[in-house]
Write an enzyme that holds these catalytic residues in place. Structure first.
Site, PDB file in Angstrom:
ATOM      1  N   SER A 148      78.267 -41.880  98.656  1.00 33.36           N
ATOM      2  CA  SER A 148      77.428 -42.179  99.806  1.00 33.36           C
ATOM      3  C   SER A 148      76.449 -43.304  99.459  1.00 33.36           C
ATOM      4  CB  SER A 148      76.724 -40.887 100.247  1.00 33.36           C
ATOM      5  OG  SER A 148      76.292 -40.962 101.564  1.00 33.36           O
ATOM      6  N   ASP A 287      84.897 -36.616 107.363  1.00 35.61           N
ATOM      7  CA  ASP A 287      83.705 -37.215 106.770  1.00 35.61           C
ATOM      8  C   ASP A 287      82.874 -37.940 107.817  1.00 35.61           C
ATOM      9  OD1 ASP A 287      81.940 -38.621 104.928  1.00 35.61           O
ATOM     10  OD2 ASP A 287      83.507 -38.368 103.421  1.00 35.61           O
ATOM     11  N   HIS A 314      81.913 -34.461 104.161  1.00 34.69           N
ATOM     12  CA  HIS A 314      81.217 -35.430 103.316  1.00 34.69           C
ATOM     13  C   HIS A 314      81.173 -35.028 101.838  1.00 34.69           C
ATOM     14  CE1 HIS A 314      78.797 -38.971 102.845  1.00 34.69           C
ATOM     15  NE2 HIS A 314      77.709 -38.325 102.490  1.00 34.69           N
TER      16      HIS A 314
END
Length: 339
Positions: A148, A287, A314
């Site tokens: 991320s 996601d 995620h």
């Protein structure tokens, strides 16, 4: 807590904290090489001493933990946020029989120092922090894992052409903030119409704390952040790290949809082709980084391969640990053979 009521409370904490695992930092010119570490660790070299330590970085000291005794090329992990802490990445420690895995909490979160200075929270300082950690550990050859926001940090660091990075793993990330935000808008369009109307209504008024708005945000999170019924302990600790976190508030803003901090302009899509090392690109099927984010990375990185995990969002390694770890282990072993 693991009962139904307790889990609901924990999900409210998720909303309170913002669970900012996808905010990017403002781009800075990559005109100088990152500090080069002295060679240590890696395949055939002296392993690091396992355990915890504090390392000086620009702005303070960060908590670092070296796990495992394997002799493969070490894996240095960069967590999301900014400000999330390493906790939710802990399942990656199971790779320790192959290679040492290095976790650390970025400055301002977790077990690291938390200076009260918003001027510190920039991507440029974060890149210098990665270089300082690597140099202090003496990491010569290394694999770099970024999830991320940690993916954007990895990209920014690698654009400075540091020596010794064998390969990169970019998990649930993209080449720009704009790509991510555009993807969340497409995902929002799949939610119930009433949820969409609620999000739009309160965002138009700049009200990000109304109970109705937070409930609507939770619908998005339940679909595209973590889909399990109960939040694992490692993720709960990550959520606690983000609760009231100055780093996230300064760099990102109120939540995953609204990037109002110093982060919004970050964009490295035009420079991704400069990165010639191998990459593994991963995402969950559901996601919050919509599939076009991964497509963009794959199309621009010359030596990349991708892996997507069904029934995950995620945090793929938290929702399907066996499949994710097996994929990552196989990839890293293959890359070790080429260095």
């Amino acid at each position: 807590m693991t009962n139904a009521d307790g889990n609901a409370i924990n999900r409210r904490l998720l909303l309170k904290s913002g669970l900012g695992l996808a905010a990017a930092g403002m781009g800075v010119a990559a005109t100088t090489a990152a500090a080069q570490p002295a060679l240590a660790g890696g395949s055939g070299s002296r392993p690091l001493e396992p355990g915890e330590r504090m390392i000086a970085v620009p702005g303070g000291k960060v908590w670092v933990n070296v796990v495992g005794t394997g002799r493969g090329v070490p894996l240095l992990t960069l967590h999301g946020g900014p400000g999330a802490g390493h906790d939710y990445l802990e399942p990656l420690a199971s790779l320790g029989d192959d290679r040492q895995v290095i976790f650390y909490d970025h400055l301002g979160c977790g077990r690291s120092d938390k200076p009260n200075d918003p001027a510190l929270w920039t991507l440029e300082r974060s890149v210098a922090e990665v270089a300082a950690v690597r140099s202090a550990l003496g990491l010569g050859k290394v694999h770099l894992f970024g999830h991320s926001f940690g993916g954007w940090l990895a990209i920014e660091y690698l654009l400075r052409r540091p020596r010794g990075v064998v390969s990169g793993v970019l998990a649930s990330t993209s080449g720009s903030t704009a790509e991510f935000v555009a993807g969340t808008k497409r995902l929002r369009a799949t939610l119930p119409r009433e949820t969409q109307r609620t999000l739009d209504y309160y965002e138009a008024r700049g009200d990000y704390t109304a109970p109705e708005y937070l409930a609507a945000v939770q619908v998005f999170y339940d679909n595209f952040l973590y889909r399990g019924k109960e939040l694992p302990d490692a993720l709960l600790r990550t959520i606690a790290n983000l609760d009231g976190n100055q780093v996230y508030a300064t760099m990102n803003g109120p939540n995953e949809f609204v990037v109002t901090g110093n982060l919004a302009p970050w964009n490295r899509t035009s420079r991704l082709r400069e990165l010639k090392l191998p990459f593994l690109l991963t995402r969950g099927r559901f996601d919050e980084f919509e599939v076009r984010c991964l497509d963009g990375l794959e199309n621009r990185l010359p030596h990349s391969e991708r892996a997507e995990f069904a029934n995950t969002a995620h945090f793929a390694w938290l929702e399907d640990e066996r499949a994710y770890i097996a994929t990552l282990r196989s990839y890293l072993r293959r890359q070790d053979k080429h260095c």
